[in-house]
Design a protein around this motif. Structure first.
Motif, PDB file in Angstrom:
ATOM      1  N   ASP A 150       0.819  -1.212   0.000  1.00  0.00           N
ATOM      2  CA  ASP A 150       0.000   0.000   0.000  1.00  0.00           C
ATOM      3  C   ASP A 150       0.860   1.272   0.000  1.00  0.00           C
ATOM      4  OD1 ASP A 150       1.004  -0.083   2.571  1.00  0.00           O
ATOM      5  OD2 ASP A 150      -0.944  -0.409   3.538  1.00  0.00           O
ATOM      6  N   GLY A 151       1.966   1.207  -0.724  1.00  0.00           N
ATOM      7  CA  GLY A 151       2.816   2.379  -0.847  1.00  0.00           C
ATOM      8  C   GLY A 151       3.585   2.728   0.406  1.00  0.00           C
ATOM      9  N   GLY A 152       3.846   1.739   1.256  1.00  0.00           N
ATOM     10  CA  GLY A 152       4.621   1.976   2.459  1.00  0.00           C
ATOM     11  C   GLY A 152       3.818   2.463   3.639  1.00  0.00           C
ATOM     12  N   ALA A 153       2.488   2.474   3.527  1.00  0.00           N
ATOM     13  CA  ALA A 153       1.649   2.911   4.649  1.00  0.00           C
ATOM     14  C   ALA A 153       1.660   1.888   5.777  1.00  0.00           C
ATOM     15  CB  ALA A 153       0.224   3.156   4.171  1.00  0.00           C
ATOM     16  N   THR A 154       1.768   0.601   5.427  1.00  0.00           N
ATOM     17  CA  THR A 154       1.889  -0.476   6.413  1.00  0.00           C
ATOM     18  C   THR A 154       2.907  -1.491   5.898  1.00  0.00           C
ATOM     19  OG1 THR A 154       0.077  -1.756   5.417  1.00  0.00           O
ATOM     20  CG2 THR A 154      -0.502  -0.215   7.181  1.00  0.00           C
ATOM     21  N   TRP A 155       3.518  -2.226   6.842  1.00  0.00           N
ATOM     22  CA  TRP A 155       4.530  -3.230   6.507  1.00  0.00           C
ATOM     23  C   TRP A 155       4.221  -4.520   7.251  1.00  0.00           C
ATOM     24  CZ3 TRP A 155       8.629  -2.242   3.119  1.00  0.00           C
ATOM     25  CH2 TRP A 155       8.734  -0.916   2.692  1.00  0.00           C
ATOM     26  N   ARG A 156       4.365  -5.645   6.553  1.00  0.00           N
ATOM     27  CA  ARG A 156       4.096  -6.944   7.148  1.00  0.00           C
ATOM     28  C   ARG A 156       5.363  -7.802   7.107  1.00  0.00           C
ATOM     29  NH1 ARG A 156      -0.936 -10.277   4.954  1.00  0.00           N
ATOM     30  NH2 ARG A 156      -1.939  -8.464   5.927  1.00  0.00           N
ATOM     31  N   PRO A 157       5.937  -8.127   8.277  1.00  0.00           N
ATOM     32  CA  PRO A 157       7.132  -8.979   8.303  1.00  0.00           C
ATOM     33  C   PRO A 157       6.825 -10.387   7.801  1.00  0.00           C
ATOM     34  CG  PRO A 157       6.910  -7.763  10.356  1.00  0.00           C
ATOM     35  CD  PRO A 157       5.611  -7.588   9.614  1.00  0.00           C
ATOM     36  N   MET A 158       7.769 -10.957   7.092  1.00  0.00           N
ATOM     37  CA  MET A 158       7.643 -12.341   6.652  1.00  0.00           C
ATOM     38  C   MET A 158       7.853 -13.269   7.850  1.00  0.00           C
ATOM     39  SD  MET A 158       9.906 -14.345   3.748  1.00  0.00           S
ATOM     40  CE  MET A 158       9.284 -13.294   2.428  1.00  0.00           C
ATOM     41  N   PRO A 159       7.029 -14.295   8.009  1.00  0.00           N
ATOM     42  CA  PRO A 159       7.233 -15.238   9.120  1.00  0.00           C
ATOM     43  C   PRO A 159       8.625 -15.864   9.064  1.00  0.00           C
ATOM     44  CG  PRO A 159       5.103 -15.596   8.064  1.00  0.00           C
ATOM     45  CD  PRO A 159       5.854 -14.636   7.196  1.00  0.00           C
ATOM     46  N   GLU A 160       9.234 -16.037  10.227  1.00  0.00           N
ATOM     47  CA  GLU A 160      10.579 -16.612  10.256  1.00  0.00           C
ATOM     48  C   GLU A 160      10.628 -17.989   9.591  1.00  0.00           C
ATOM     49  OE1 GLU A 160      12.336 -16.646  14.109  1.00  0.00           O
ATOM     50  OE2 GLU A 160      12.348 -14.456  14.304  1.00  0.00           O
ATOM     51  N   SER A 161       9.522 -18.722   9.673  1.00  0.00           N
ATOM     52  CA  SER A 161       9.486 -20.063   9.070  1.00  0.00           C
ATOM     53  C   SER A 161       9.631 -20.012   7.557  1.00  0.00           C
ATOM     54  CB  SER A 161       8.177 -20.762   9.441  1.00  0.00           C
ATOM     55  OG  SER A 161       7.055 -20.022   8.968  1.00  0.00           O
ATOM     56  N   LEU A 162       9.301 -18.862   6.950  1.00  0.00           N
ATOM     57  CA  LEU A 162       9.401 -18.712   5.500  1.00  0.00           C
ATOM     58  C   LEU A 162      10.617 -17.891   5.064  1.00  0.00           C
ATOM     59  CD1 LEU A 162       5.639 -17.950   4.686  1.00  0.00           C
ATOM     60  CD2 LEU A 162       6.817 -20.166   4.595  1.00  0.00           C
ATOM     61  N   SER A 163      11.295 -17.292   6.024  1.00  0.00           N
ATOM     62  CA  SER A 163      12.429 -16.418   5.700  1.00  0.00           C
ATOM     63  C   SER A 163      13.687 -17.228   5.371  1.00  0.00           C
ATOM     64  CB  SER A 163      12.720 -15.481   6.871  1.00  0.00           C
ATOM     65  OG  SER A 163      11.608 -14.651   7.139  1.00  0.00           O
ATOM     66  N   PRO A 164      14.542 -16.709   4.484  1.00  0.00           N
ATOM     67  CA  PRO A 164      15.777 -17.427   4.139  1.00  0.00           C
ATOM     68  C   PRO A 164      16.712 -17.548   5.341  1.00  0.00           C
ATOM     69  CG  PRO A 164      15.292 -15.674   2.564  1.00  0.00           C
ATOM     70  CD  PRO A 164      14.389 -15.467   3.722  1.00  0.00           C
ATOM     71  N   ALA A 165      17.333 -18.701   5.482  1.00  0.00           N
ATOM     72  CA  ALA A 165      18.284 -18.925   6.568  1.00  0.00           C
ATOM     73  C   ALA A 165      19.642 -18.335   6.214  1.00  0.00           C
ATOM     74  CB  ALA A 165      18.419 -20.418   6.845  1.00  0.00           C
ATOM     75  N   ALA A 166      20.313 -17.784   7.218  1.00  0.00           N
ATOM     76  CA  ALA A 166      21.645 -17.221   7.049  1.00  0.00           C
ATOM     77  C   ALA A 166      22.676 -18.129   7.698  1.00  0.00           C
ATOM     78  CB  ALA A 166      21.721 -15.832   7.667  1.00  0.00           C
ATOM     79  N   GLU A 167      23.877 -18.141   7.135  1.00  0.00           N
ATOM     80  CA  GLU A 167      24.974 -18.858   7.752  1.00  0.00           C
ATOM     81  C   GLU A 167      25.511 -18.044   8.933  1.00  0.00           C
ATOM     82  OE1 GLU A 167      25.941 -21.820   6.993  1.00  0.00           O
ATOM     83  OE2 GLU A 167      24.929 -22.151   5.076  1.00  0.00           O
TER      84      GLU A 167
END
Length: 331
Positions: A150-167
Motif C-alpha cells: 500500500d505504498g509503504g503505509a503499512t509493513w508486514r514482516p515475513m514469518p521466520e518459518s518462510l524467511s531465508p536462513a543465514a549462515e
C-alpha cells in the motif's frame, strides 16, 4: 604525417567526449549520507545520519534540509521517493523504523517500528509505487524481510518459518541501500556479506566469488540490468584501497560469474547501471566507470562517496557520501 595528426586529434576528441566529471552540489549538513533516491532529472531526495533529510526539486541547484522531529540520533540509511512530496525513509536500529511523508518532508508518520534486540534494517526496494520490500540482518538465524502493498503505509514482516536462513556470520551491509534489487514486476534479488557472501535468486543461494570470511568483507551493492545481467561490488572496508575480489559480474542470471580484467580501484559500496554497457561505482576512496559492461573500470575521481543512483525517469546521476556531500555526474 597528416594522417597521424588526424588520428591523434580524433583520439583526444573521443576522450573528451567520453569524459565524466563530478559537480559538487551541497555539503556539511550531516556527517554521512547513505540514502539517495532520484525520481527524475529535477527531483532528488537524500537521507543520512542525525535524522537529516535533504530534498531538491530544481536538479540539485538547491536543497532544502530538515531534521525529522524526534529522530535526531537516527541514521536514515535508505530512502525511496516517488515525487516531490512523497518519500519513505528507513532508520537502521535502536529502534528500527520506517517513516513516510506525503507533504515534502514537513511531517513524517511512523509506519513500522521494531524494538527487538538485534534488529538492523539494511535496505529498501520497490517494484512500483505500491509494492516494496525492506531487508535486514538475521534474527534467530533468519534474514529479516518485510513487505508493503500500500505504498509503504503499512509493513508486514515475513514469518521466520518462510524467511531465508543465514549462515553464521552472514549479514548485510547498510552501506548504500542497494543490496536488494527488483527484476521485472515480481522477482527480488539480494546479496549478503561477512563470513559468507551470497546472492539469493529465487530459491537459489549462490556463493559469490568475492572476498569474504571476515565481518568487514563481502558484497555491498547489487546492480541489475535485466534477468540475466547483474553486477556486484564490495570488498573489505577496513582495507579500502584493495582491489582483491571486489567486483563480480554475471551475464546468465547467476549461473556463472566473471571477474573484471581491470577491477574498480578499491572497496566499493554502490554500483549502478547507466546503460547495459556503462556502469558507475563508488566508495570511500573514489569513483569508477566502466564502458564495457563492467569488464574494465576507469577511475574518474578520488572523491569518496557512499551511494550513486540514476534517475528512475531521466538521465541525471547523483552521488552522496561522507561529510554530507551531494554531487552530480556530468556525462
Amino acid at each position: 604525417m597528416k594522417q597521424l595528426l588526424f588520428c591523434v586529434f580524433f583520439a583526444v576528441c573521443s576522450l573528451q567526449l567520453s569524459a565524466q566529471t563530478i559537480q559538487l552540489l551541497d555539503s556539511g549538513k550531516t556527517n554521512s549520507i547513505r540514502g539517495l533516491s532520484v525520481v527524475n532529472d529535477n527531483i532528488v531526495w537524500v537521507s543520512g545520519a542525525n535524522g537529516m533529510i535533504g530534498r531538491s526539486i530544481d536538479g540539485g541547484a538547491s536543497f532544502k534540509w530538515t531534521k525529522v522531529d524526534g529522530f535526531a540520533k537516527t541514521d536514515f540509511r535508505d530512502i525511496e521517493a516517488f515525487d516531490a512530496n512523497t518519500a519513505i525513509i528507513m532508520g537502521i536500529d535502536t529502534p528500527a523504523v520506517i517513516l513516510k511523508t506525503i507533504d515534502g518532508g514537513i511531517s513524517w508518520k511512523i509506519v513500522f517500528k521494531d524494538n527487538r534486540p538485534g534488529m538492523f534494517l539494511d535496505a529498501m526496494e520497490f517494484f512500483n509505487e505500491k509494492s516494496g520490500v525492506v531487508v535486514g540482518d538475521p534474527i534467530n538465524g533468519k534474514i529479516f524481510i518485510a513487505v508493503t502493498v500500500d505504498g509503504g503505509a503499512t509493513w508486514r514482516p515475513m514469518p521466520e518459518s518462510l524467511s531465508p536462513a543465514a549462515e553464521k556470520g552472514e549479514a548485510m551491509f547498510a552501506s548504500s541501500g542497494t543490496n536488494v534489487r527488483t527484476v521485472g514486476k515480481q522477482e527480488l534479488l539480494f546479496i549478503t556479506g561477512g563470513t559468507y557472501s551470497r546472492i539469493f535468486i529465487r530459491n537459489d543461494k549462490i556463493v559469490l566469488p568475492i572476498i569474504q570470511g571476515k565481518e568487514t568483507t563481502g558484497a555491498n551493492s547489487l546492480a541489475v540490468w535485466d534477468k540475466k545481467t547483474f553486477a556486484v561490488v564490495g570488498g573489505d572496508f577496513n582495507n579500502a584501497t584493495s582491489t582483491e575480489k571486489n567486483c563480480v559480474l554475471t551475464k546468465d542470471g547467476g549461473k556463472t560469474f566473471l571477474t573484471p580484467t581491470t577491477p574498480p580501484f578499491g572497496y566499493r559500496s554502490c554500483v549502478e547501471y547507466l546503460s547495459k554497457s556503462k556502469l558507475i561505482t563508488c566508495g570511500i576512496t573514489g569513483i569508477d566507470v566502466s564502458e564495457d559492461g563492467g569488464n574494465n573500470w576507469r577511475n574518474i575521481s578520488a572523491e569518496g562517496f557512499h551511494v550513486v543512483r540514476k534517475a528512475k525517469k531521466g538521465k541525471a546521476v547523483y552521488l552522496a557520501g561522507g561529510k554530507g556531500r551531494v554531487a552530480k555526474l556530468v556525462w
